[in-house]
Design a protein around this motif. Structure first.
Motif, PDB file in Angstrom:
ATOM      1  N   LEU A 179       0.717  -1.039  -0.045  1.00 17.56           N
ATOM      2  CA  LEU A 179       0.194   0.089   0.211  1.00 17.56           C
ATOM      3  C   LEU A 179       0.954   1.324  -0.134  1.00 17.56           C
ATOM      4  O   LEU A 179       1.643   1.575   0.887  1.00 17.56           O
ATOM      5  CB  LEU A 179      -1.026  -0.108   1.216  1.00 17.56           C
ATOM      6  N   ARG A 180       0.878   1.936  -1.034  1.00 18.01           N
ATOM      7  CA  ARG A 180       1.714   3.066  -1.272  1.00 18.01           C
ATOM      8  C   ARG A 180       0.667   4.299  -0.972  1.00 18.01           C
ATOM      9  O   ARG A 180      -0.341   4.091  -0.922  1.00 18.01           O
ATOM     10  CB  ARG A 180       2.493   3.088  -2.688  1.00 18.01           C
ATOM     11  N   ASP A 181       1.568   5.344  -0.839  1.00 17.26           N
ATOM     12  CA  ASP A 181       0.707   6.622  -0.399  1.00 17.26           C
ATOM     13  C   ASP A 181       0.229   7.388  -1.578  1.00 17.26           C
ATOM     14  O   ASP A 181      -0.298   8.672  -1.129  1.00 17.26           O
ATOM     15  CB  ASP A 181       1.550   7.139   0.641  1.00 17.26           C
ATOM     16  N   GLY A 182       0.231   6.940  -2.634  1.00 16.51           N
ATOM     17  CA  GLY A 182      -0.233   8.010  -3.988  1.00 16.51           C
ATOM     18  C   GLY A 182       0.970   8.830  -4.111  1.00 16.51           C
ATOM     19  O   GLY A 182       1.987   8.684  -3.714  1.00 16.51           O
ATOM     20  N   GLY A 183       0.442   9.883  -4.713  1.00 13.36           N
ATOM     21  CA  GLY A 183       1.598  10.996  -4.919  1.00 13.36           C
ATOM     22  C   GLY A 183       2.564  10.679  -6.134  1.00 13.36           C
ATOM     23  O   GLY A 183       2.417   9.789  -6.875  1.00 13.36           O
ATOM     24  N   GLY A 229       0.831   5.939 -11.826  1.00 15.29           N
ATOM     25  CA  GLY A 229       1.071   7.338 -12.051  1.00 15.29           C
ATOM     26  C   GLY A 229       2.273   7.742 -11.089  1.00 15.29           C
ATOM     27  O   GLY A 229       2.505   8.962 -11.157  1.00 15.29           O
ATOM     28  N   TYR A 230       3.278   6.772 -10.571  1.00 11.92           N
ATOM     29  CA  TYR A 230       4.434   7.419 -10.062  1.00 11.92           C
ATOM     30  C   TYR A 230       5.547   7.787 -10.982  1.00 11.92           C
ATOM     31  O   TYR A 230       5.575   7.246 -11.994  1.00 11.92           O
ATOM     32  CB  TYR A 230       4.963   6.156  -9.162  1.00 11.92           C
ATOM     33  N   THR A 266       7.371   8.613 -18.674  1.00  7.52           N
ATOM     34  CA  THR A 266       8.208   9.652 -18.324  1.00  7.52           C
ATOM     35  C   THR A 266       8.242   9.580 -16.890  1.00  7.52           C
ATOM     36  O   THR A 266       7.354   9.582 -16.199  1.00  7.52           O
ATOM     37  CB  THR A 266       7.251  11.036 -18.531  1.00  7.52           C
ATOM     38  N   PHE A 267       9.539   9.111 -16.379  1.00  5.92           N
ATOM     39  CA  PHE A 267       9.929   9.180 -14.945  1.00  5.92           C
ATOM     40  C   PHE A 267      11.222   9.415 -14.696  1.00  5.92           C
ATOM     41  O   PHE A 267      11.904   9.352 -15.542  1.00  5.92           O
ATOM     42  CB  PHE A 267       9.227   7.591 -14.620  1.00  5.92           C
ATOM     43  N   LEU A 268      11.579   9.420 -13.316  1.00  5.48           N
ATOM     44  CA  LEU A 268      12.784   9.761 -12.944  1.00  5.48           C
ATOM     45  C   LEU A 268      13.270   8.303 -11.920  1.00  5.48           C
ATOM     46  O   LEU A 268      12.423   7.941 -11.113  1.00  5.48           O
ATOM     47  CB  LEU A 268      13.321  10.722 -12.073  1.00  5.48           C
ATOM     48  N   GLY A 455       2.436  16.515  -9.948  1.00 10.24           N
ATOM     49  CA  GLY A 455       2.848  15.406 -10.840  1.00 10.24           C
ATOM     50  C   GLY A 455       3.224  15.359 -12.089  1.00 10.24           C
ATOM     51  O   GLY A 455       3.589  14.292 -12.678  1.00 10.24           O
ATOM     52  N   ASN A 456       3.281  16.668 -12.620  1.00 11.84           N
ATOM     53  CA  ASN A 456       4.070  16.926 -13.938  1.00 11.84           C
ATOM     54  C   ASN A 456       5.561  17.426 -13.726  1.00 11.84           C
ATOM     55  O   ASN A 456       5.734  18.048 -12.769  1.00 11.84           O
ATOM     56  CB  ASN A 456       3.302  17.834 -14.520  1.00 11.84           C
TER      57      ASN A 456
END
Ligand code: SAH
Ligand code: SF4
Ligand code: F3S
Length: 475
Positions: A179-183, A229-230, A266-268, A455-456
């Motif tokens: 369970l992750r915290d979103g964001g 969405g992470y 698109t992520f880091l 988030g962007n």
């Protein structure tokens, strides 16, 4: 005790899911009677690895029908995930557990669980047995994947449960819920444990031997994170540069980075921690080449004195460390650097300390995590002679912080007027710059302007700077 890790079978995991279903049935019935779902409170001490573990515990609790709450008083199950790295971490955890004795008296039906690194130490279970009767269930890092079974036994029996044994080589368990915290940010463990036995450190004793997850499992989890969405993903391990050494597949950490960099989206990607003894030119070449890998390096050097480094069993010299940084900077001129340092290791002289301070001044870190040495029972350093008075150590500690603040100010000021790419990740406390963001290197930017959305990614120009924060406006 074997030296080979145990891979938990899917059948064993399925068994844990059965326990989760048993408990879900129990909590479901109670929820009907109470008119609200049962609740769980989790609290984490220690490092990112422990936070990632708590997210697994939270995932299991959710599967068992518990809703997360922010206050222990409101919970039916309380899980405190502890750390043993320094005495302070232990006393805080024990203090919190101590404070729960009132709650347990008022509501005997609440289940109090204590887990993680602290309880994995040999002397701790006895201490809990004797002095903390409010604790119902104690389980170590090796038993994490069996939490559903242990909780089931705790809920259906009347005995206190202690499970802090387990094979020190350690376990790999795939397929447990998280369970992750979103964001925007997520942790992604790529390996567990540590083989380095730095003489001051408790981690190898409480986390078992180094063991890597299969790369296919890591890729699968990264893909799932991206789909959720992470965008800011940190790969975790005590020494990520050892990744793959224990696997049958031919892969090292650089190869893994390359594989993950190729995942669409698109992520880091960030990672921690790297050990100077194993950080290679190949790693820096790979970082420089991979567009999704943040140009950020956390490379703890602990001490600038070769005498102390030897006594710490770190396996490198200050000169080697300098060479690594020079190479990394030659490949990635804008790289953000951070490090961990221990002040007051047994026998540290004024001269040893000065070498540490000078290395800090010379390299110019963007961030530094500085710790006063804390004696850990069972480690080799605990038996070393230590005649430096606490006040002397404290004074050194403060001098080091001052040097570091001066360096950071210079580095922060150098950002003024620059254009930087940031990932917007939350709200700030200030009005003028209402949003928070992180640079690729992980620096905090408070920002303002049009077209900024949590988030962007965005490009901002730095308008002013402070010691802890950059202030930017979208361009
Ligand atoms: N695996 C990581 C560090 C994990 S612990 C590495 O090797 O870099 C995080 C930091 O805590 C360490 O880098 C060290 O600076 C500090 N630390 C570990 N044991 C300590 C002790 N006994 N006293 C004070 N600081 C300690
Ligand atoms: Fe501890 Fe050293 Fe392992 Fe880091 S590398 S976890 S400091 S023993
Ligand atoms: Fe992390 Fe503390 Fe354990 S730093 S590995 S939670 S001892």
């Amino acid at each position: 005790m074997s030296n080979k890790k145990t891979v938990v079978t899917q059948e064993q995991i399925a068994h844990q899911y059965e326990y989760m279903q048993f408990i879900a049935k129990m909590t479901g019935e109670k929820a009907q009677a109470y008119g609200h779902p049962l609740r769980a409170f989790t609290q984490t001490f220690g490092c990112q690895q422990n936070e990632a573990d708590t997210q697994q515990i939270a995932g299991m609790l959710e599967e068992m029908g518990y809703e997360p709450v922010d206050r222990a008083e409101d919970a039916d199950v309380i899980v405190i995930n502890t750390c043993a790295i320094r005495e302070h971490a232990e006393s805080r955890a024990l203090g919190n557990v101590g404070a729960l004795s009132h709650l347990k008296k008022a509501r005997p039906d609440v289940t109090i669980c204590l887990c993680g690194c602290m309880v994995q130490q040999e002397h701790i279970p006895e201490k809990i047995k004797k002095s903390y009767p409010q604790v119902d269930l104690v389980f170590g890092t090796h038993a994490l994947w069996r939490f559903p079974e242990l909780l089931y036994r705790s809920l259906t029996g009347d005995k206190r449960i202690f499970d802090t044994t387990g094979d020190a080589a350690g376990y790999i368990a795939e397929g447990l819920p998280v369970l992750r915290d979103g964001g925007t940010k997520a942790w992604l463990s790529i390996m567990y444990g540590c083989n380095n036995f730095c003489t001051y450190c408790i981690v190898p004793y409480v986390r078992g031997r180094e063991r890597s997850r299969a790369s296919a499992d890591i890729v699968k989890e990264l893909e799932a994170l991206i789909a959720d969405g992470y965008k800011d993903i940190t790969l975790l391990g005590q020494n990520v540069n050892s990744y793959g050494k224990d696997l049958d597949e031919q892969i090292d950490f650089s190869d893994l980075l390359e594989k993950l960099n190729a995942v669409p989206g698109t992520f880091l990607l960030r990672f921690m921690t790297s050990h100077p003894k194993d950080a290679s030119h190949k790693l820096f070449d790979t970082m420089a080449r991979c567009d999704k890998v943040a140009k950020q390096l956390h490379l703890p050097f602990q001490s600038g004195s070769d005498t102390i480094l030897r006594r710490m069993n770190r396996g490198y010299t200050a000169e080697h460390y300098r060479e690594l940084i020079t190479y990394a900077r030659s490949k990635m001129p804008d790289i953000t650097l951070s490090s961990d340092i221990i002040v007051g290791f047994p026998g540290e002289t004024e001269q040893d300390f000065e070498q540490t301070r000078q290395l800090v001044a010379e390299i110019g870190f963007d961030m530094l995590f500085t710790f006063l040495y804390s004696k850990r029972s069972g480690t080799p350093a605990a038996k070393m002679e230590d005649d430096t008075p606490h006040e002397v150590k404290q004074a050194r500690f403060e001098r080091l912080l001052k040097t570091q603040d001066e360096c950071v100010q210079v580095r922060q000021d150098a950002y003024a007027g620059k254009h930087v790419r940031v990932l917007v990740d939350g709200h700030s406390k200030g009005k003028e710059y209402p949003l928070t963001a992180r640079t690729e290197g992980g620096l905090l930017v408070c920002c303002a302007g049009n077209n900024l959305e949590i988030g962007n990614f965005a490009e901002v120009v730095i308008e002013k700077t402070s010691l802890r924060c950059l202030f930017g406006r979208s361009v």
